[in-house]
Motif scaffolding. Structure first.
Motif, mmCIF file in Angstrom:
data_model
loop_
_atom_site.group_PDB
_atom_site.id
_atom_site.type_symbol
_atom_site.label_atom_id
_atom_site.label_comp_id
_atom_site.label_asym_id
_atom_site.label_seq_id
_atom_site.Cartn_x
_atom_site.Cartn_y
_atom_site.Cartn_z
ATOM 1 N N THR A 87 -58.747 25.231 -42.939
ATOM 2 C CA THR A 87 -59.977 25.992 -43.127
ATOM 3 C C THR A 87 -59.719 27.147 -44.082
ATOM 4 O OG1 THR A 87 -59.460 27.380 -41.218
ATOM 5 C CG2 THR A 87 -60.823 25.436 -40.806
ATOM 6 N N ASP A 88 -60.789 27.779 -44.494
ATOM 7 C CA ASP A 88 -60.694 28.953 -45.357
ATOM 8 C C ASP A 88 -59.803 28.691 -46.572
ATOM 9 O OD1 ASP A 88 -62.263 30.408 -43.469
ATOM 10 O OD2 ASP A 88 -60.459 30.729 -42.273
ATOM 11 N N VAL A 89 -59.982 27.531 -47.185
ATOM 12 C CA VAL A 89 -59.202 27.169 -48.366
ATOM 13 C C VAL A 89 -59.823 27.855 -49.577
ATOM 14 C CG1 VAL A 89 -58.405 25.265 -49.827
ATOM 15 C CG2 VAL A 89 -58.601 24.940 -47.344
ATOM 16 N N THR A 90 -59.006 28.619 -50.300
ATOM 17 C CA THR A 90 -59.497 29.295 -51.500
ATOM 18 C C THR A 90 -58.473 29.157 -52.627
ATOM 19 O OG1 THR A 90 -58.564 31.437 -50.871
ATOM 20 C CG2 THR A 90 -60.835 30.999 -50.186
ATOM 21 N N PHE A 91 -58.983 29.205 -53.842
ATOM 22 C CA PHE A 91 -58.163 29.171 -55.057
ATOM 23 C C PHE A 91 -58.601 30.348 -55.930
ATOM 24 C CE2 PHE A 91 -58.775 24.875 -53.432
ATOM 25 C CZ PHE A 91 -57.463 24.485 -53.231
ATOM 26 N N PRO A 92 -58.105 31.546 -55.626
ATOM 27 C CA PRO A 92 -58.596 32.749 -56.300
ATOM 28 C C PRO A 92 -58.238 32.868 -57.771
ATOM 29 C CG PRO A 92 -56.857 33.299 -54.737
ATOM 30 C CD PRO A 92 -57.159 31.848 -54.564
ATOM 31 N N SER A 93 -57.194 32.180 -58.220
ATOM 32 C CA SER A 93 -56.800 32.199 -59.635
ATOM 33 C C SER A 93 -56.358 30.794 -60.018
ATOM 34 C CB SER A 93 -55.647 33.181 -59.869
ATOM 35 O OG SER A 93 -56.059 34.495 -59.602
ATOM 36 N N PRO A 94 -56.513 30.442 -61.288
ATOM 37 C CA PRO A 94 -56.153 29.090 -61.709
ATOM 38 C C PRO A 94 -54.638 28.880 -61.776
ATOM 39 C CG PRO A 94 -56.860 30.379 -63.593
ATOM 40 C CD PRO A 94 -57.083 31.225 -62.379
ATOM 41 N N LEU A 95 -54.262 27.618 -61.661
ATOM 42 C CA LEU A 95 -52.879 27.191 -61.835
ATOM 43 C C LEU A 95 -52.860 26.271 -63.053
ATOM 44 C CD1 LEU A 95 -50.083 27.395 -60.432
ATOM 45 C CD2 LEU A 95 -50.635 25.240 -59.277
ATOM 46 N N PHE A 96 -51.862 26.466 -63.922
ATOM 47 C CA PHE A 96 -51.777 25.720 -65.170
ATOM 48 C C PHE A 96 -50.466 24.951 -65.251
ATOM 49 C CE2 PHE A 96 -54.285 29.592 -66.227
ATOM 50 C CZ PHE A 96 -55.485 28.975 -66.555
ATOM 51 N N HIS A 97 -50.433 23.956 -66.150
ATOM 52 C CA HIS A 97 -49.182 23.245 -66.432
ATOM 53 C C HIS A 97 -48.125 24.282 -66.812
ATOM 54 C CE1 HIS A 97 -51.869 19.699 -67.962
ATOM 55 N NE2 HIS A 97 -51.914 19.832 -66.655
ATOM 56 N N GLY A 98 -46.934 24.110 -66.280
ATOM 57 C CA GLY A 98 -45.837 25.032 -66.590
ATOM 58 C C GLY A 98 -45.713 26.195 -65.635
ATOM 59 N N ASP A 99 -46.713 26.405 -64.776
ATOM 60 C CA ASP A 99 -46.604 27.478 -63.781
ATOM 61 C C ASP A 99 -45.648 27.051 -62.668
ATOM 62 O OD1 ASP A 99 -48.327 29.226 -65.043
ATOM 63 O OD2 ASP A 99 -50.056 28.782 -63.751
ATOM 64 N N THR A 100 -44.913 28.011 -62.146
ATOM 65 C CA THR A 100 -43.995 27.764 -61.033
ATOM 66 C C THR A 100 -44.608 28.348 -59.770
ATOM 67 O OG1 THR A 100 -42.079 27.775 -62.484
ATOM 68 C CG2 THR A 100 -41.664 28.171 -60.138
ATOM 69 N N VAL A 101 -44.691 27.500 -58.742
ATOM 70 C CA VAL A 101 -45.330 27.869 -57.484
ATOM 71 C C VAL A 101 -44.284 28.252 -56.448
ATOM 72 C CG1 VAL A 101 -46.769 27.015 -55.576
ATOM 73 C CG2 VAL A 101 -47.292 26.350 -57.940
ATOM 74 N N ARG A 102 -44.523 29.390 -55.799
ATOM 75 C CA ARG A 102 -43.748 29.781 -54.618
ATOM 76 C C ARG A 102 -44.736 29.996 -53.487
ATOM 77 N NH1 ARG A 102 -44.104 34.881 -52.854
ATOM 78 N NH2 ARG A 102 -44.835 36.454 -54.318
ATOM 79 N N VAL A 103 -44.259 29.825 -52.244
ATOM 80 C CA VAL A 103 -45.162 29.833 -51.093
ATOM 81 C C VAL A 103 -44.600 30.702 -49.979
ATOM 82 C CG1 VAL A 103 -46.231 28.357 -49.315
ATOM 83 C CG2 VAL A 103 -46.005 27.519 -51.673
ATOM 84 N N GLU A 104 -45.515 31.353 -49.278
ATOM 85 C CA GLU A 104 -45.153 32.032 -48.036
ATOM 86 C C GLU A 104 -46.118 31.567 -46.953
ATOM 87 O OE1 GLU A 104 -45.409 36.146 -49.297
ATOM 88 O OE2 GLU A 104 -47.467 36.324 -48.522
ATOM 89 N N THR A 105 -45.617 31.549 -45.726
ATOM 90 C CA THR A 105 -46.407 31.089 -44.582
ATOM 91 C C THR A 105 -46.300 32.108 -43.469
ATOM 92 O OG1 THR A 105 -46.024 28.757 -45.115
ATOM 93 C CG2 THR A 105 -46.635 29.270 -42.832
ATOM 94 N N GLN A 106 -47.447 32.472 -42.905
ATOM 95 C CA GLN A 106 -47.475 33.399 -41.772
ATOM 96 C C GLN A 106 -48.027 32.676 -40.546
ATOM 97 O OE1 GLN A 106 -49.767 36.963 -42.400
ATOM 98 N NE2 GLN A 106 -48.837 37.971 -40.652
ATOM 99 N N VAL A 107 -47.400 32.921 -39.393
ATOM 100 C CA VAL A 107 -47.877 32.359 -38.131
ATOM 101 C C VAL A 107 -49.007 33.258 -37.626
ATOM 102 C CG1 VAL A 107 -47.277 31.713 -35.770
ATOM 103 C CG2 VAL A 107 -45.595 31.428 -37.619
#
Length: 151
Positions: A87-107
């Protein structure tokens, strides 16, 4: 498996996932083709060049899947019974080819099942950032997790 059990998820704990991925043109075009998504913003470079972005956007469903996928190794590998929802899925800024994604997760929350003692429900907030620290995706995910009693 290295996944955490229901009892291991402390509310408020934040995981900084070390696994990262640079998104390629091939990732984006293949995912769009495999999901039968003909959106020209993803696969038509001429069309995308004339858009406000000036280049192709990475398919948002690929971004969502990548964000959750990156989280699995540190949290739920082998201990998830099922995903219950996102739920509450949002994409506040675009992602482009060549961008590197890092992720954090909160419980966000964790509770035992009311009907099955071998499991419970954990709610996570996943956040994905590009290499500049810009938030590109966010979602809340509810997962049914095994309890240590089921191990």
């Amino acid at each position: 498996m290295a996944g955490l059990y229901l009892e291991d998820f402390e509310i408020g704990r934040t995981f900084q996932h070390p696994l990262r991925k640079t998104v390629t043109e091939s990732d984006n075009v293949l995912f769009s083709a495999m999901t039968l998504n003909p959106q020209p913003l993803h696969i038509d470079f001429d069309f995308a060049a004339k858009s406000e972005w000036g280049q192709p956007l990475v398919n948002s469903l690929f971004t969502l899947g990548l964000m959750i996928g990156i989280s699995v190794n540190d949290t739920t590998i082998g201990t998830t019974i099922a995903n219950l929802g996102m739920t509450d899925v949002t994409f506040p800024s675009p992602l482009f080819h060549g961008d590197t994604v890092r992720v954090e997760t909160q419980v966000i929350s964790a509770r035992a099942s009311k009907s099955k003692p071998d499991r419970g429900i954990v709610e996570f907030e996943h956040r994905a950032f590009n290499q500049h620290g810009v938030l590109v995706a966010r979602c809340t995910r509810q997962a049914m997790m095994r309890s240590r009693s089921a191990a």
